[in-house]
Write a protein that holds these residues in place. Sequence first.
Motif, PDB file in Angstrom:
ATOM      1  N   ARG B 203       7.477  -2.907 -11.032  1.00  0.00           N
ATOM      2  CA  ARG B 203       8.627  -2.104 -10.206  1.00  0.00           C
ATOM      3  C   ARG B 203       8.187  -2.629  -8.807  1.00  0.00           C
ATOM      4  O   ARG B 203       6.959  -2.677  -8.466  1.00  0.00           O
ATOM      5  CB  ARG B 203       8.110  -0.480 -10.399  1.00  0.00           C
ATOM      6  CG  ARG B 203       8.537   0.089 -11.467  1.00  0.00           C
ATOM      7  CD  ARG B 203       8.231   1.585 -11.559  1.00  0.00           C
ATOM      8  NE  ARG B 203       8.600   2.329 -12.923  1.00  0.00           N
ATOM      9  CZ  ARG B 203       9.597   2.608 -13.525  1.00  0.00           C
ATOM     10  NH1 ARG B 203      10.878   2.252 -12.657  1.00  0.00           N
ATOM     11  NH2 ARG B 203       9.705   2.898 -14.571  1.00  0.00           N
ATOM     12  N   VAL B 204       9.096  -2.439  -7.937  1.00  0.00           N
ATOM     13  CA  VAL B 204       8.994  -2.865  -6.552  1.00  0.00           C
ATOM     14  C   VAL B 204       8.291  -1.643  -5.737  1.00  0.00           C
ATOM     15  O   VAL B 204       9.000  -0.653  -5.727  1.00  0.00           O
ATOM     16  CB  VAL B 204      10.278  -3.177  -5.851  1.00  0.00           C
ATOM     17  CG1 VAL B 204      10.148  -3.503  -4.399  1.00  0.00           C
ATOM     18  CG2 VAL B 204      10.923  -4.450  -6.490  1.00  0.00           C
ATOM     19  N   VAL B 205       7.180  -1.843  -5.609  1.00  0.00           N
ATOM     20  CA  VAL B 205       6.508  -0.787  -5.177  1.00  0.00           C
ATOM     21  C   VAL B 205       6.832  -0.820  -3.557  1.00  0.00           C
ATOM     22  O   VAL B 205       6.639   0.316  -2.923  1.00  0.00           O
ATOM     23  CB  VAL B 205       4.769  -0.955  -5.189  1.00  0.00           C
ATOM     24  CG1 VAL B 205       4.080   0.283  -4.587  1.00  0.00           C
ATOM     25  CG2 VAL B 205       4.545  -0.833  -6.557  1.00  0.00           C
ATOM     26  N   MET B 206       6.551  -1.892  -2.844  1.00  0.00           N
ATOM     27  CA  MET B 206       7.024  -2.111  -1.335  1.00  0.00           C
ATOM     28  C   MET B 206       7.754  -3.314  -0.995  1.00  0.00           C
ATOM     29  O   MET B 206       7.469  -4.390  -1.667  1.00  0.00           O
ATOM     30  CB  MET B 206       5.496  -1.979  -0.736  1.00  0.00           C
ATOM     31  CG  MET B 206       5.678  -1.511   0.665  1.00  0.00           C
ATOM     32  SD  MET B 206       3.952  -1.269   1.308  1.00  0.00           S
ATOM     33  CE  MET B 206       4.401  -1.028   2.993  1.00  0.00           C
ATOM     34  N   ASP B 207       8.521  -3.074   0.144  1.00  0.00           N
ATOM     35  CA  ASP B 207       9.293  -4.338   0.698  1.00  0.00           C
ATOM     36  C   ASP B 207       9.449  -4.340   1.934  1.00  0.00           C
ATOM     37  O   ASP B 207       9.891  -3.305   2.748  1.00  0.00           O
ATOM     38  CB  ASP B 207      10.659  -4.178  -0.200  1.00  0.00           C
ATOM     39  CG  ASP B 207      11.555  -5.441   0.408  1.00  0.00           C
ATOM     40  OD1 ASP B 207      11.034  -6.128   1.267  1.00  0.00           O
ATOM     41  OD2 ASP B 207      12.651  -5.562  -0.404  1.00  0.00           O
ATOM     42  N   GLY B 208       8.607  -5.214   2.465  1.00  0.00           N
ATOM     43  CA  GLY B 208       8.644  -5.040   4.235  1.00  0.00           C
ATOM     44  C   GLY B 208       7.953  -6.126   4.899  1.00  0.00           C
ATOM     45  O   GLY B 208       7.523  -7.289   4.037  1.00  0.00           O
ATOM     46  N   PRO B 209       7.663  -6.162   6.062  1.00  0.00           N
ATOM     47  CA  PRO B 209       6.776  -7.155   6.707  1.00  0.00           C
ATOM     48  C   PRO B 209       5.762  -7.556   5.953  1.00  0.00           C
ATOM     49  O   PRO B 209       4.952  -6.626   5.146  1.00  0.00           O
ATOM     50  CB  PRO B 209       6.497  -6.391   7.973  1.00  0.00           C
ATOM     51  CG  PRO B 209       7.127  -5.498   8.176  1.00  0.00           C
ATOM     52  CD  PRO B 209       7.634  -5.101   6.972  1.00  0.00           C
ATOM     53  N   THR B 210       5.229  -8.912   5.975  1.00  0.00           N
ATOM     54  CA  THR B 210       4.084  -9.318   5.065  1.00  0.00           C
ATOM     55  C   THR B 210       2.808  -8.633   5.238  1.00  0.00           C
ATOM     56  O   THR B 210       2.098  -8.196   4.400  1.00  0.00           O
ATOM     57  CB  THR B 210       4.095 -10.760   5.384  1.00  0.00           C
ATOM     58  OG1 THR B 210       5.309 -11.567   5.068  1.00  0.00           O
ATOM     59  CG2 THR B 210       2.596 -11.520   4.621  1.00  0.00           C
ATOM     60  N   ASP B 211       2.552  -8.486   6.766  1.00  0.00           N
ATOM     61  CA  ASP B 211       1.137  -7.721   6.819  1.00  0.00           C
ATOM     62  C   ASP B 211       0.742  -6.343   6.310  1.00  0.00           C
ATOM     63  O   ASP B 211      -0.071  -6.091   5.760  1.00  0.00           O
ATOM     64  CB  ASP B 211       0.834  -7.738   8.401  1.00  0.00           C
ATOM     65  CG  ASP B 211       1.850  -7.020   9.140  1.00  0.00           C
ATOM     66  OD1 ASP B 211       3.082  -7.047   8.670  1.00  0.00           O
ATOM     67  OD2 ASP B 211       1.746  -6.724  10.455  1.00  0.00           O
ATOM     68  N   ARG B 212       2.062  -5.627   6.485  1.00  0.00           N
ATOM     69  CA  ARG B 212       2.079  -4.392   5.947  1.00  0.00           C
ATOM     70  C   ARG B 212       2.045  -4.264   4.225  1.00  0.00           C
ATOM     71  O   ARG B 212       0.996  -3.661   3.740  1.00  0.00           O
ATOM     72  CB  ARG B 212       3.173  -3.312   6.186  1.00  0.00           C
ATOM     73  CG  ARG B 212       3.074  -2.847   7.633  1.00  0.00           C
ATOM     74  CD  ARG B 212       3.990  -1.970   8.275  1.00  0.00           C
ATOM     75  NE  ARG B 212       4.542  -1.187   7.289  1.00  0.00           N
ATOM     76  CZ  ARG B 212       5.912  -0.891   7.046  1.00  0.00           C
ATOM     77  NH1 ARG B 212       6.709  -1.193   7.976  1.00  0.00           N
ATOM     78  NH2 ARG B 212       6.141   0.384   6.260  1.00  0.00           N
ATOM     79  N   VAL B 213       2.572  -5.284   3.820  1.00  0.00           N
ATOM     80  CA  VAL B 213       2.643  -4.984   2.337  1.00  0.00           C
ATOM     81  C   VAL B 213       1.378  -5.745   1.666  1.00  0.00           C
ATOM     82  O   VAL B 213       0.850  -5.247   0.681  1.00  0.00           O
ATOM     83  CB  VAL B 213       3.943  -6.030   1.751  1.00  0.00           C
ATOM     84  CG1 VAL B 213       3.904  -6.233   0.314  1.00  0.00           C
ATOM     85  CG2 VAL B 213       5.240  -5.566   2.296  1.00  0.00           C
ATOM     86  N   LEU B 214       0.958  -6.695   2.410  1.00  0.00           N
ATOM     87  CA  LEU B 214      -0.255  -7.086   1.862  1.00  0.00           C
ATOM     88  C   LEU B 214      -1.494  -6.367   1.970  1.00  0.00           C
ATOM     89  O   LEU B 214      -2.452  -6.137   1.141  1.00  0.00           O
ATOM     90  CB  LEU B 214      -0.857  -8.585   2.555  1.00  0.00           C
ATOM     91  CG  LEU B 214       0.157  -9.818   2.176  1.00  0.00           C
ATOM     92  CD1 LEU B 214      -0.356 -11.146   3.279  1.00  0.00           C
ATOM     93  CD2 LEU B 214      -0.106 -10.319   0.954  1.00  0.00           C
ATOM     94  N   ALA B 215      -1.490  -5.294   3.132  1.00  0.00           N
ATOM     95  CA  ALA B 215      -2.432  -4.337   3.158  1.00  0.00           C
ATOM     96  C   ALA B 215      -2.285  -3.370   2.258  1.00  0.00           C
ATOM     97  O   ALA B 215      -3.324  -3.012   1.696  1.00  0.00           O
ATOM     98  CB  ALA B 215      -2.115  -3.798   4.536  1.00  0.00           C
ATOM     99  N   ALA B 216      -1.016  -3.024   1.583  1.00  0.00           N
ATOM    100  CA  ALA B 216      -0.835  -2.282   0.686  1.00  0.00           C
ATOM    101  C   ALA B 216      -1.365  -2.695  -0.847  1.00  0.00           C
ATOM    102  O   ALA B 216      -2.017  -2.052  -1.445  1.00  0.00           O
ATOM    103  CB  ALA B 216       0.581  -1.806   0.323  1.00  0.00           C
ATOM    104  N   TYR B 217      -1.349  -3.946  -0.907  1.00  0.00           N
ATOM    105  CA  TYR B 217      -1.720  -4.775  -1.975  1.00  0.00           C
ATOM    106  C   TYR B 217      -3.191  -4.742  -2.127  1.00  0.00           C
ATOM    107  O   TYR B 217      -3.599  -4.381  -3.198  1.00  0.00           O
ATOM    108  CB  TYR B 217      -1.134  -6.478  -1.948  1.00  0.00           C
ATOM    109  CG  TYR B 217      -1.709  -7.170  -3.212  1.00  0.00           C
ATOM    110  CD1 TYR B 217      -1.492  -6.930  -4.282  1.00  0.00           C
ATOM    111  CD2 TYR B 217      -1.915  -8.520  -2.893  1.00  0.00           C
ATOM    112  CE1 TYR B 217      -2.035  -7.518  -5.407  1.00  0.00           C
ATOM    113  CE2 TYR B 217      -2.261  -9.264  -3.896  1.00  0.00           C
ATOM    114  CZ  TYR B 217      -2.358  -8.769  -5.256  1.00  0.00           C
ATOM    115  OH  TYR B 217      -2.638  -9.552  -6.127  1.00  0.00           O
ATOM    116  N   LYS B 218      -3.844  -5.041  -1.005  1.00  0.00           N
ATOM    117  CA  LYS B 218      -5.185  -4.879  -0.894  1.00  0.00           C
ATOM    118  C   LYS B 218      -5.805  -3.457  -1.443  1.00  0.00           C
ATOM    119  O   LYS B 218      -6.708  -3.367  -2.271  1.00  0.00           O
ATOM    120  CB  LYS B 218      -5.803  -5.100   0.402  1.00  0.00           C
ATOM    121  CG  LYS B 218      -6.794  -6.347   0.586  1.00  0.00           C
ATOM    122  CD  LYS B 218      -7.208  -6.459   2.148  1.00  0.00           C
ATOM    123  CE  LYS B 218      -7.097  -7.793   2.351  1.00  0.00           C
ATOM    124  NZ  LYS B 218      -7.254  -8.222   3.852  1.00  0.00           N
TER     125      LYS B 218
END
Lengths: 211, 223
Positions: B203-218
């Motif tokens: 599922r797409v958990v988040m779709d947005g600016p790279t820095d915010r998405v990478l923070a969520a991924y972390k």
Amino acid sequence: MSFAFGLVLAMPIHNYIVYLASGLLPWAFMATSVVGSTSSLTTRVHELNASTVATYVYVISDVTIEFLSFLIAYAVFLVIAVTVFQPVGWYLLYVPLAMLPIVLFTIGASLFFSYYSVHYRDLQHLLSVTLSVAFWAVPIVYHWSAAPLFLQDLLRYNPLALLIGPLQIVVHGRSLPSLDFLVASYAIGIVMLIMGLDAYKRLNRQIVYFL
Amino acid sequence: MSLKHRLVGRHGRKAEEWLTVLHDITLSAGPGERIGIVGRNGAGKTTLLKMIAGILPPLSGSCRSAGKIAPVIAQGLGFDNQLSVRLNIRLALLHANRLEEWNPDFESRILEFCEMEEYTDRQFSVLSSGMRSRLAFAISMFQKSDILVLDEVFAAGDAAFVRKAQALTMERIKDVPLLFFVSHTEDQVVALCQRCILIDHGRVVMDGPTDRVLAAYKNLTTV
């Protein structure tokens, strides 16, 4: 085989080797292609999972390889036939005409069985056995007239016999097959081709998920 | 399944045998976008890329694209040890559905890039695994397209070749109107993508600016 049938059984067929090869080579092409097609897709899981190449390309390429081998073998056979056994004649021009329905049938059957064998993996074994039995239902190593009377119509007019027959008539009989025989042969080839295309149309879209 | 099972009545794949990899994906992208796709192993990133590239058809819904798509997902597809390097280039292009791109100049540029000109007519089996990787990389990257779909593609090989390959990759990415890029390497995603999609359990958990998405991924990977 030709020794056994031609001499030991003393079959009353003139130029038996020409008769035998004229039917045996197209049969081998058809049978090898169709049985081989059952693994055209199942052995290419990696390719089909990573490429946008149309799936039928793999089936057609396998059939093409068999067809080229068949063409070479048949050309060599025809050269030997007209050099050793019978004279060159206009009848050779009819060879492509009699060969075409066999090619159409083979493409159709290969498409059909390649897609269905993805769903039914034991189809390959079943097909091998069926074709081995079917081989004896086609007058290739014997003449239909040598069979018991009650079997003669079946051996002469079954779909595979009608498919191979015109080429035997052209090469061995050195004449153009009758129109109804030729029409029947083309009809069988075209029907099988339509069945193959239908299998492709039905099964192709999700085939990759079943590999 | 086998014909035997079908005939004795055990037919059809049961619902629990199917593995749904992607769920309810709604995604659109336009020219100029550089989209990174991140997520844990098995999240569905490569499946999504394959769907975008037209390799896997969606079982429900639809996936539409305009323009030529270049999927760089599996390199070295179709190589045959028994054939020459020259023929293997054509074979690889055939498997990538790009045979029409072949011409002597194209072949020369690939071999020159791989520094393998003297191997042109040698049998493919004599190539080392590093040389094969180089060739596969060059074949996959020497293409022009409207949409580039990259799955963890950064060449392997010696340090000099890796630098050259990275430069080529960056050049291709710069030229292409739309990029989809899957990677586990954060630096690459940051350097290449302005937009990022985080996928988890299909599922797409988040779709947005790279820095915010990478923070969520972390956060997701540290939980």
